[in-house]
Scaffold this motif. Sequence first.
Motif, PDB file in Angstrom:
ATOM      1  N   TRP A  39       0.834  -1.216   0.000  1.00  0.00           N
ATOM      2  CA  TRP A  39       0.000   0.000   0.000  1.00  0.00           C
ATOM      3  C   TRP A  39       0.860   1.254   0.000  1.00  0.00           C
ATOM      4  O   TRP A  39       1.909   1.302   0.626  1.00  0.00           O
ATOM      5  CB  TRP A  39      -0.893   0.001   1.231  1.00  0.00           C
ATOM      6  CG  TRP A  39      -1.879  -1.129   1.224  1.00  0.00           C
ATOM      7  CD1 TRP A  39      -1.781  -2.295   1.936  1.00  0.00           C
ATOM      8  CD2 TRP A  39      -3.080  -1.224   0.466  1.00  0.00           C
ATOM      9  NE1 TRP A  39      -2.861  -3.099   1.658  1.00  0.00           N
ATOM     10  CE2 TRP A  39      -3.672  -2.467   0.763  1.00  0.00           C
ATOM     11  CE3 TRP A  39      -3.710  -0.366  -0.450  1.00  0.00           C
ATOM     12  CZ2 TRP A  39      -4.873  -2.883   0.180  1.00  0.00           C
ATOM     13  CZ3 TRP A  39      -4.906  -0.778  -1.023  1.00  0.00           C
ATOM     14  CH2 TRP A  39      -5.477  -2.023  -0.704  1.00  0.00           C
ATOM     15  N   SER A  40       0.371   2.256  -0.690  1.00  0.00           N
ATOM     16  CA  SER A  40       1.028   3.562  -0.707  1.00  0.00           C
ATOM     17  C   SER A  40       1.047   4.149   0.704  1.00  0.00           C
ATOM     18  O   SER A  40       0.051   4.102   1.426  1.00  0.00           O
ATOM     19  CB  SER A  40       0.264   4.509  -1.639  1.00  0.00           C
ATOM     20  OG  SER A  40       0.655   5.841  -1.418  1.00  0.00           O
ATOM     21  N   VAL A  46      -4.462   3.372  -2.350  1.00  0.00           N
ATOM     22  CA  VAL A  46      -3.700   3.084  -3.576  1.00  0.00           C
ATOM     23  C   VAL A  46      -2.753   1.915  -3.306  1.00  0.00           C
ATOM     24  O   VAL A  46      -1.988   1.927  -2.337  1.00  0.00           O
ATOM     25  CB  VAL A  46      -2.911   4.319  -4.064  1.00  0.00           C
ATOM     26  CG1 VAL A  46      -1.960   3.953  -5.209  1.00  0.00           C
ATOM     27  CG2 VAL A  46      -3.878   5.406  -4.519  1.00  0.00           C
ATOM     28  N   ALA A  47      -2.854   0.904  -4.172  1.00  0.00           N
ATOM     29  CA  ALA A  47      -2.005  -0.281  -4.062  1.00  0.00           C
ATOM     30  C   ALA A  47      -1.042  -0.331  -5.246  1.00  0.00           C
ATOM     31  O   ALA A  47      -1.390   0.083  -6.356  1.00  0.00           O
ATOM     32  CB  ALA A  47      -2.858  -1.549  -4.047  1.00  0.00           C
ATOM     33  N   VAL A 106       9.434   0.156  -0.588  1.00  0.00           N
ATOM     34  CA  VAL A 106       9.910   0.344  -1.960  1.00  0.00           C
ATOM     35  C   VAL A 106       9.614   1.782  -2.367  1.00  0.00           C
ATOM     36  O   VAL A 106       8.508   2.283  -2.144  1.00  0.00           O
ATOM     37  CB  VAL A 106       9.226  -0.625  -2.948  1.00  0.00           C
ATOM     38  CG1 VAL A 106       9.593  -0.295  -4.386  1.00  0.00           C
ATOM     39  CG2 VAL A 106       9.606  -2.069  -2.637  1.00  0.00           C
ATOM     40  N   ARG A 107      10.612   2.423  -2.945  1.00  0.00           N
ATOM     41  CA  ARG A 107      10.423   3.771  -3.498  1.00  0.00           C
ATOM     42  C   ARG A 107      10.360   3.637  -5.017  1.00  0.00           C
ATOM     43  O   ARG A 107      11.229   3.008  -5.631  1.00  0.00           O
ATOM     44  CB  ARG A 107      11.599   4.675  -3.086  1.00  0.00           C
ATOM     45  CG  ARG A 107      11.765   5.941  -3.912  1.00  0.00           C
ATOM     46  CD  ARG A 107      10.645   6.948  -3.724  1.00  0.00           C
ATOM     47  NE  ARG A 107      10.934   8.160  -4.461  1.00  0.00           N
ATOM     48  CZ  ARG A 107      10.008   9.024  -4.885  1.00  0.00           C
ATOM     49  NH1 ARG A 107       8.741   8.811  -4.645  1.00  0.00           N
ATOM     50  NH2 ARG A 107      10.339  10.100  -5.542  1.00  0.00           N
ATOM     51  N   LEU A 108       9.328   4.209  -5.628  1.00  0.00           N
ATOM     52  CA  LEU A 108       9.162   4.204  -7.075  1.00  0.00           C
ATOM     53  C   LEU A 108       9.262   5.639  -7.570  1.00  0.00           C
ATOM     54  O   LEU A 108       8.523   6.513  -7.105  1.00  0.00           O
ATOM     55  CB  LEU A 108       7.793   3.634  -7.450  1.00  0.00           C
ATOM     56  CG  LEU A 108       7.514   2.198  -6.984  1.00  0.00           C
ATOM     57  CD1 LEU A 108       6.034   1.872  -7.139  1.00  0.00           C
ATOM     58  CD2 LEU A 108       8.373   1.212  -7.748  1.00  0.00           C
ATOM     59  N   ALA A 109      10.183   5.886  -8.488  1.00  0.00           N
ATOM     60  CA  ALA A 109      10.292   7.203  -9.118  1.00  0.00           C
ATOM     61  C   ALA A 109      10.075   7.006 -10.618  1.00  0.00           C
ATOM     62  O   ALA A 109      10.852   6.311 -11.285  1.00  0.00           O
ATOM     63  CB  ALA A 109      11.662   7.817  -8.855  1.00  0.00           C
ATOM     64  N   GLY A 190       5.769   9.489  -8.416  1.00  0.00           N
ATOM     65  CA  GLY A 190       6.223   8.275  -7.743  1.00  0.00           C
ATOM     66  C   GLY A 190       5.464   8.047  -6.471  1.00  0.00           C
ATOM     67  O   GLY A 190       4.453   8.697  -6.199  1.00  0.00           O
ATOM     68  N   ASP A 191       5.979   7.112  -5.693  1.00  0.00           N
ATOM     69  CA  ASP A 191       5.301   6.785  -4.450  1.00  0.00           C
ATOM     70  C   ASP A 191       6.252   5.996  -3.562  1.00  0.00           C
ATOM     71  O   ASP A 191       7.287   5.499  -4.018  1.00  0.00           O
ATOM     72  CB  ASP A 191       4.042   5.951  -4.724  1.00  0.00           C
ATOM     73  CG  ASP A 191       2.924   6.234  -3.719  1.00  0.00           C
ATOM     74  OD1 ASP A 191       3.220   6.771  -2.625  1.00  0.00           O
ATOM     75  OD2 ASP A 191       1.763   5.922  -4.026  1.00  0.00           O
TER      76      ASP A 191
END
Length: 201
Positions: A39-40, A46-47, A106-109, A190-191
């Motif tokens: 989950w964010s 937001v998943a 986890v970091r998503l850019a 990102g998230d």
Amino acid sequence: MLVKWIRCAVSDRRGFERGQRKWAGLLGEPGFRGQGGGWSRNRPGVAHVLGFWESRAFYDSAMARAHERLAAAQSGTFTDMQVKLFDHRFDVKTGFEPRFTDADTVRLAHCRVYPQREEHFALMQERIWNPAMAGSPGMVRGLFGEAPGNEFLILSMWQSAAERGKYQAQGVERLSTRAGTESDVAAITGDIVELEPSWTV
């Protein structure tokens, strides 16, 4: 390696999580390397799900065979879904493996890069951003992926959100200046994802 990033706006959290566990059915599919998500931390409901495949051919074959059956378990549990595919270009740190057991966050850019700036952007990622991230305590592993249309994904796995926060506080602005990020990047979103162990396949 192919990286699949799925982002869902979830309306039925319990049903979605129940359905997410059904994706264990991917085990044994030729070319499947692993899947995880959570989950964010910033956006309620937001998943994010991340899947890894040896190649696009293996992925396409599995989607044609198994996808509808597995996806049916989550039908009606979300209102919006976005799916993006990226080709793994290089590792952040070394030896990326799609394992989720030793990370918490986890970091998503997701970066959209100006035309003709793709190679400079990738070079700066390799020479400036990667060493800084790889040397940061708590950073486990990561990857740099590319999609058509000047799109890139930087995925980094961390022992905790707190460790990732220390890295951010220590010098993202300074690194960005050194890398000339403003000249390369048209948009960045990102998230930060809090991993759910039960989603790991």
